[in-house]
Design a protein around this motif. Structure first.
Motif: not given
Lengths: 428, 240
Positions: A194-201, A291-297, A372-376
């Motif tokens: 999750m860290y590797a995938q969201s490092i760009f956010v 359920g850790l993948s970000l949905t469209t919503a 926004p940094f906490m939103t994900t």
């Protein structure tokens, strides 16, 4: 609307100048080439590793050990000499990175369950990433040798029992629970992925906020420096349209610049992290189960949160831009805004902002750009109250800042207000 | 001649400093009205208030009967302002700059082209209009800005020190442009500390000093009244 688009296109045209295009292209090229070089180095380090070996034992056990090293992708250059110094000379001549010396009497010692020492010599010829990675070879060699030798001993003592069962009588099955979802996986693997995938956010967030703000401050400062602001303020278009056009143009150009920089940065990062898509194949199912993948919503909520943060940054930058006398002073005035973005950015990388102490939490939550940094994480862990509160807070801050900016632009303060560093006071 | 601009008891404070102490004048249709006075007299402040840039502290300003406080947008539709130290967008070509400004005033694409053709004629910069403004000399930029100010045929052109910083040749050309195009019916409110320039350009002048208007009249009337050969001497005699 025609007047607004006329102004908007002018603003975009002013912002996308030769300097910006050159800077973007140059950065992209630099990122690409550094990434390519780093990737080649990494591949070279991960390729078949040649090592020199001086086997002074020459027993079936030592031969078996060498066969095991070959199985884990070592190419072995064996020296027929019986002298260690001679072997070192030969290894240096052949430009080898390592020499492994197996001591005589290894087999007998192991039979008597006595510890024996292997000697390894490393020829360090540079401090590149590839050389640094060779250090891991020590550990691989030792682990391979220990595993092989302990298995041989156990097989002799208890031939009917698997050595692996003896060495690890306890095995574990790891499960991760996220909310009501459960899946078989290790918590560290999931957190790492999750860290590797969201490092760009957070990088995207910080870059967009800083770029857009810098654009709008520069746009206003350039109007002042080039003496065009007075003329613009007397043309038949509302002052709020002038503010909106500047903010929108800065937002658009800031977003485009960020995406381009990010593409270059991603090329660069892939040389270290590998292709996330390739690495993800085995763990994706588990992530979905949890359920850790970000949905469209979820993505829409994240974008909305980011959008509000950008609006807050642009409104604040507009006010700061009015205080600037010229382009140079604008570069100094952007610093407070950069700090406000960097604080949550850096903290979000090293810690979970939600678990900070109360005073730190109040400080962080008061910065509109923190949300926004906490939103994900809030989306993934269904903390919808926190998301809602963050969005409402950013909206309120934006409205207040826009009212202040609009009031400044609708009065003569837009021309008379400036920050004079020497006197350290705001002159109205 | 009908009155285009009416200024009554105009006051302006910068903090505790009173820059304008209740000045009054009017600009008539088709006339060039000059404000003359030394630096710091209040000329630019007056022009900036009429151009909707500065808020007034007291008094009344009306353009075509519209009150400035109530209808600043009507002012912006009908005026054109050339600040003393104005610039143009350096990354745009002269032509693009004119087109950008024309689009705030036009009612159709055809009208935009008419504005640009007029501006091209006023500026007289020829093919240089296709070059970026950043490559222009000071004189060229001033002509471009003057063309921009006059191309839309505003009801009132407000020109602050129109020849400021220009050499003799460029100053003469700019004065000729103002004189020539003002004759097409537009009203001009201009300021200058160069009293001879204002005398040459203006139909009527107001002598202003320390935020007060000392006298108003045609250059000829003022010279006769104070028995002076030019406005510089008139001003000196009034102040003394």
């Amino acid at each position: 609307m025609k007047k607004f688009t006329n102004l908007l296109f002018k603003e975009i045209r002013e912002l996308i100048n030769k300097q910006l295009i050159f800077s973007l292209v140059f950065t992209l090229i630099i990122f690409y080439f550094i990434g390519q070089i780093a990737r080649q180095e990494a591949k070279r380090a991960e390729g078949i590793r040649r090592i020199g070996v001086l086997d002074l034992d020459r027993s079936p056990l030592s031969r078996g050990l060498l066969d095991n090293l070959r199985l884990v992708r070592f190419k072995i250059d064996e020296f027929e000499t019986g002298d260690k110094e001679e072997a070192l000379r030969l290894a240096r001549e052949r430009n080898l990175a390592f020499l492994l010396v197996i001591p005589s009497g290894l087999s007998e010692g192991i039979e008597r369950l006595e510890t024996r020492e292997l000697e390894t010599y490393s020829f360090l010829r540079s401090f590149s990433m590839a050389e640094a990675r060779y250090g891991e070879i020590f550990r691989v060699i030792l682990d391979t040798a220990n595993n092989y030798l302990s298995n041989e001993i156990l097989k002799k003592k208890w031939p009917e029992i698997s050595p692996e069962n003896l060495k690890k009588p306890l095995k574990s099955r790891d499960f991760v629970i996220v909310r009501e979802n459960r899946a078989e996986a290790s918590a560290s693997a999931i957190a790492g992925f999750m860290y590797a995938q969201s490092i760009f956010v957070p990088i995207i967030l910080a870059m967009i906020l800083i770029y857009s703000s810098q654009m709008v401050i520069s746009a206003i400062a350039m109007e002042k420096q080039n003496k065009t602001l007075e003329t613009l303020l007397t043309v038949p278009i509302s002052r709020s349209s002038i503010v909106a056009a500047k903010m929108l143009a800065a937002g658009i150009v800031g977003l485009i610049s960020t995406l381009i920089y990010l593409a270059g940065f991603r090329w660069y990062m892939r040389s270290f992290t590998g292709d996330i898509a390739e690495a993800a194949s085995s763990i994706t199912t588990v992530i979905k189960e949890l359920g850790l993948s970000l949905t469209t919503a979820g993505s829409i909520i994240l974008l909305f949160s980011l959008f509000l943060a950008i609006l807050c940054a642009l409104a604040l930058a507009t006010i700061l831009g009015v205080l600037a006398e010229d382009y140079r002073s604008a570069q100094s005035l952007i610093m407070p805004l950069i700090l406000l973005v960097m604080i949550p950015y850096i903290l979000s990388i090293f810690t979970d902002l939600r678990t900070l102490s109360l005073p730190a939490k109040i400080l962080i939550y008061a910065i509109p750009f923190s949300h926004p940094f906490m939103t994900t994480q809030n989306i993934l862990f269904h903390n919808y109250m926190a998301i809602g509160a963050g969005i409402v807070y950013m909206l309120v801050v934006f409205i207040i800042l826009v009212i202040i900016a609009a009031r400044i632009f609708s009065t003569d303060r837009v021309l008379t207000m400036k920050l004079r560093w020497r006197r350290r006071q705001v002159v109205l | 001649m009908a009155t285009v601009l009416e200024v009554r008891g105009l006051r302006k404070f910068y903090g505790h400093f009173e820059a304008l102490k209740g000045i009054s004048f009017e600009v008539r249709e088709g006339e060039i009205f000059g404000l003359i006075g030394p630096n710091g007299a209040g000329k630019t402040t007056t022009l900036r208030i009429v151009a909707t840039l500065l808020a007034m502290s007291g008094g009344q300003v009306k353009l075509l009967g519209y009150d400035l406080r109530e209808n600043p947008e009507k002012f912006r539709e009908n005026i054109s302002y050339l600040p003393e130290e104005a610039g143009a967008y350096r990354n745009l070509t002269g032509l693009d700059y004119l087109r950008f400004m024309a689009r705030f005033y036009d009612r159709s694409p055809e009208e935009t082209e008419r504005f640009i053709e007029r501006a091209m004629a006023i500026a007289g910069l020829g093919d240089r209009l296709k070059d970026k403004v950043g490559t222009y000399s000071k004189g060229m930029v001033r002509k471009l800005l003057l063309a921009r100010a006059l191309m839309t045929k505003p009801v009132l052109a407000i020109l602050d020190e129109p020849t400021s910083g220009l050499d003799v040749i460029n100053s003469l050309e700019v004065r000729d442009i103002i004189k020539r195009y003002a004759r097409e019916g537009l009203s001009v409110l201009l300021s200058s500390h160069n009293m001879l320039e204002v005398e040459y350009l203006s139909d009527r002048v107001a002598l202003i000093d320390q935020g007060k208007i000392l006298d108003i009249g045609t250059p000829q009337e003022l010279k006769e009244k104070y028995e002076a050969p030019n406005l510089e001497v008139v001003f000196r005699r009034i102040v003394q």
